[in-house]
Design an enzyme around this catalytic site. Structure first.
Site, PDB file in Angstrom:
ATOM      1  N   HIS A   1       0.827  -1.196   0.000  1.00  0.00           N
ATOM      2  CA  HIS A   1       0.000   0.000   0.000  1.00  0.00           C
ATOM      3  C   HIS A   1       0.868   1.255   0.000  1.00  0.00           C
ATOM      4  CE1 HIS A   1      -2.822  -3.041   1.551  1.00  0.00           C
ATOM      5  NE2 HIS A   1      -3.760  -2.269   1.040  1.00  0.00           N
TER       6      HIS A   1
ATOM      7  N   ASP B   1      -4.612  -6.001  -8.150  1.00  0.00           N
ATOM      8  CA  ASP B   1      -4.792  -5.333  -6.864  1.00  0.00           C
ATOM      9  C   ASP B   1      -5.005  -3.849  -7.170  1.00  0.00           C
ATOM     10  OD1 ASP B   1      -4.999  -4.902  -4.155  1.00  0.00           O
ATOM     11  OD2 ASP B   1      -3.156  -5.967  -3.645  1.00  0.00           O
TER      12      ASP B   1
END
Length: 355
Positions: free
Chosen positions: A193, A262
């Site tokens: 992230h 993702d």
């Protein structure tokens, strides 16, 4: 019993290759504009989109009003990755809890995993959600903070057996599954992230252990999400942008389901360039649908800049994404509470030791 279905009568929509999110608790005009875009095929919800069950059900109905067959999804695994946690939703354990159960009683652990899958899926479906990005198939090496107790176990065989049981529970409630994060995020210490994680092991080592659940689960996997991790001894690109990794998944491991990227807004995806370049790279490598989350400006940039797809590509995308839509109606919430299977499954889940 009253039932509710995410499949409405009428002409089916075509599924575009983009899954995006919505801003808040109710649809805004800009949300509607993005949902109606022909490149959009899915919507993913987050905790910020949840106030209570009534509001959530109204939100999913509003989304469905704009696009009748759109795939509505959520990251709802259990443990710290559970987007909806109150107003009746069952508290789901982290998957490590099931792995610990396995060490003492394999039958009880398998039964509990099936119960978790059924409760998870049936509660979501009663609120109009079609799909959850679960289960995590990453191995727990004890070094990844972003994976941690989201993993069933360090042992790939235990991961395989418990994931298979959880997938069975999902299927009983009419929900497809998604194995993630291929070929494995558990060995890399970085959080994709916020950074670009690197796993410097050999291809042989990764296939032997981390990728084993994908091979072992085979046809029972409906979809897969690759990791935003670079494995430099295999390819210079993260797995979700790698033709080599996705070819291994499809050709060597025999996977023929849906491949999701993702979230392309994550730092781990930044190596592929702009948001449009990231999407093109992921789709070109073999992904069927790309996610862009938490960045409305990037969602707009992607929808405006993504090249139009051919009729053949759109038909293929529609067939693949459509295969993840529930094929049977869901019980509404009140009817679900009276269902014996749900009552038994919830009782099992509530007895699972929590970390």
């Amino acid at each position: 019993m009253k039932k509710t279905s995410s499949l409405l009568s009428g002409k089916r929509n075509s599924y575009g290759p983009v899954m995006l999110d919505v801003i808040g608790l109710r649809l805004l005009d800009e949300d509607i504009r993005r949902i109606r875009h022909p490149a959009t095929g899915g919507v993913i919800l987050f905790a910020r989109n949840y106030q209570n069950r009534e509001q959530l059900t109204a939100l999913t109905a509003a989304i469905r009003k704009e696009r009748a067959d759109i795939l509505i999804a959520v990251d709802h695994e259990g443990g710290r990755v559970q987007r909806f946690r109150f107003d009746g939703f069952t508290r789901l354990p982290p998957m490590r809890s099931l792995g610990k159960m396995w060490e003492n009683d394999q039958v009880a652990a398998s039964r509990a995993a099936t119960a978790v899958g059924y409760v998870l899926a049936s509660e979501l479906r009663s609120c109009g959600i079609d799909f959850s990005f679960t289960p995590v198939l990453d191995l727990d090496y004890g070094v990844s903070t972003v994976i941690g107790n989201r993993s069933f176990s360090r042992n790939p065989n235990i991961v395989t057996f418990l994931a298979k049981s959880l997938n069975y529970g999902l299927a009983l409630a009419g929900m497809a599954n998604c194995g993630k994060h291929f070929p494995g995020h558990g060995y890399a210490t970085g959080d994709s992230h916020t950074e670009i994680p690197v796993d410097d092991r050999s291809l042989e080592a990764i296939l032997l252990e981390d990728a084993a659940p994908y091979k072992n689960l085979g046809m029972s996997l409906a979809s897969v999400m690759p990791a935003h991790v670079i494995y430099p001894k295999v390819d210079s690109l993260p797995a979700g942008f790698s033709v080599k990794w996705l070819s291994i998944l499809k050709n060597e491991l025999g996977f023929d389901g849906v491949v999701f990227s993702d979230d392309l807004s994550m730092e781990g995806a930044s190596v592929a360039g702009s948001i449009v370049e990231r999407a093109n790279a992921a789709l070109g490598a073999g992904c069927d649908m790309v996610l862009v989350c938490n960045t409305p400006d990037k969602a707009d940039e992607l929808l405006a800049g993504l090249p139009a797809r051919s009729e053949e590509e759109m038909r293929d995308c529609t067939a693949k994404i459509g295969s993840l839509m529930p094929a049977v109606p869901a019980l509404d919430w009140d009817s679900l509470q009276q269902e014996k299977r749900y009552q038994r499954a919830r009782a099992i889940v509530e007895q699972i030791p929590q970390e």
